[in-house]
Design an enzyme around this catalytic site. Sequence first.
Site, PDB file in Angstrom:
ATOM      1  N   GLY A   1       0.841  -1.192   0.000  1.00 56.24           N
ATOM      2  CA  GLY A   1       0.000   0.000   0.000  1.00 56.24           C
ATOM      3  C   GLY A   1       0.871   1.236   0.000  1.00 56.24           C
TER       4      GLY A   1
ATOM      5  N   GLN B   1       3.375   9.984   0.788  1.00 56.32           N
ATOM      6  CA  GLN B   1       4.597   9.192   0.931  1.00 56.32           C
ATOM      7  C   GLN B   1       5.529   9.315  -0.268  1.00 56.32           C
ATOM      8  OE1 GLN B   1       2.363   5.444   2.264  1.00 56.32           O
ATOM      9  NE2 GLN B   1       4.346   5.225   3.290  1.00 56.32           N
TER      10      GLN B   1
ATOM     11  N   HIS C   1      -4.168   2.051   7.422  1.00 55.52           N
ATOM     12  CA  HIS C   1      -2.791   2.533   7.483  1.00 55.52           C
ATOM     13  C   HIS C   1      -2.581   3.691   6.507  1.00 55.52           C
ATOM     14  CE1 HIS C   1       1.652   1.872   8.066  1.00 55.52           C
ATOM     15  NE2 HIS C   1       1.664   2.521   6.898  1.00 55.52           N
ATOM     16  N   GLU C   2      -3.043   3.510   5.267  1.00 56.84           N
ATOM     17  CA  GLU C   2      -2.858   4.554   4.257  1.00 56.84           C
ATOM     18  C   GLU C   2      -3.777   5.755   4.513  1.00 56.84           C
ATOM     19  OE1 GLU C   2      -0.313   4.186   2.667  1.00 56.84           O
ATOM     20  OE2 GLU C   2      -0.057   2.021   2.919  1.00 56.84           O
TER      21      GLU C   2
ATOM     22  N   CYS D   1       6.019   0.113   7.409  1.00 59.82           N
ATOM     23  CA  CYS D   1       5.671   1.266   6.584  1.00 59.82           C
ATOM     24  C   CYS D   1       6.858   1.631   5.712  1.00 59.82           C
ATOM     25  CB  CYS D   1       5.292   2.457   7.478  1.00 59.82           C
ATOM     26  SG  CYS D   1       4.820   3.952   6.577  1.00 59.82           S
ATOM     27  N   LEU D   2       6.590   1.916   4.440  1.00 61.06           N
ATOM     28  CA  LEU D   2       7.675   2.262   3.523  1.00 61.06           C
ATOM     29  C   LEU D   2       8.385   3.534   3.948  1.00 61.06           C
ATOM     30  CD1 LEU D   2       6.013   1.449   0.073  1.00 61.06           C
ATOM     31  CD2 LEU D   2       7.580   0.032   1.428  1.00 61.06           C
TER      32      LEU D   2
ATOM     33  N   HIS E   1      -2.176   8.138   6.785  1.00 69.02           N
ATOM     34  CA  HIS E   1      -1.219   9.009   6.091  1.00 69.02           C
ATOM     35  C   HIS E   1      -1.927  10.231   5.502  1.00 69.02           C
ATOM     36  CE1 HIS E   1       2.674   7.096   6.273  1.00 69.02           C
ATOM     37  NE2 HIS E   1       2.164   5.920   5.922  1.00 69.02           N
TER      38      HIS E   1
END
Length: 278
Positions: free
Chosen positions: A125, A130, A215-216, A173-174, A219
Amino acid sequence: MARAARLHSLLSLQALYPTLTRRSTFSADFFQLSCLCSTGRLFSSMNALKPPLKPVLAQAKRGFSVNDDDVASPDDLRYEAPLRIVEYPDPILRAKNKRIESFDDNLKKLVGDMFDIMYKTDGIGLSAPQVGINVQLMVFNPVGERGEGEEIVLVNPRVNKYSKKIVLFNEGCLSFPGIYADVERPETIKIDARDINGARFSVSLSGLPARIFQHEFDHLQGVLFFDRMSDEVLDTIRAKLQALEKKYEDKTGCRSPEKIETRQSKKVAVGFGKGKPR
């Protein structure tokens, strides 16, 4: 959200949900994945399928409304390829993300480039902030492999309802490379959004898709996954967060815009300020 977090926490992902059909409201039955977070295993109640890759499409749903937020201009959506992942504590991750009202070829190109970097960095995701673009856009694919699973695109998503049942899951998380920790989130969630062509729709998610979405979505609200961790869990990754803060200072020559030590008492409660539990 990092693909490695999924692999780190579960022993097998035996099946996925079927391809979404074109209809105004989707049932959680399309996303039945039962998550046994206490053992770290994720099992599916469906047979494995590999539907053709395509953005999720749906018919417009009447009565859909959004807050009167700032609308993204063409400049807000302008970027230079290739995209790069923005890492904590870059202030871009805390900035306000504008609503998208222009559903054109530039948006489609951005979505394609976001999927490209998501796969290259082993993600499942990714949100627009990000990659340094502060707009209300996310992409994800629970399989995390190009050519497999379902590529999902959500524009201007909003939480409609969420379950009272809370589950614990090990997330990565990236924007936090190499960091994994347990986060509590509602097990199921119902959302309103637009697809890549601007069509409005509602969908209910559960299991892994629900986890990725939340999660996204965080953000897009400027919330980071460690904001939702308990103090005990946060202590296990504190040193790694401080290392990222130092990395930012060494790279930019500027003081870190935030310090984990100053956020000890700022943990975000489980759930959402908007929408309502069910």
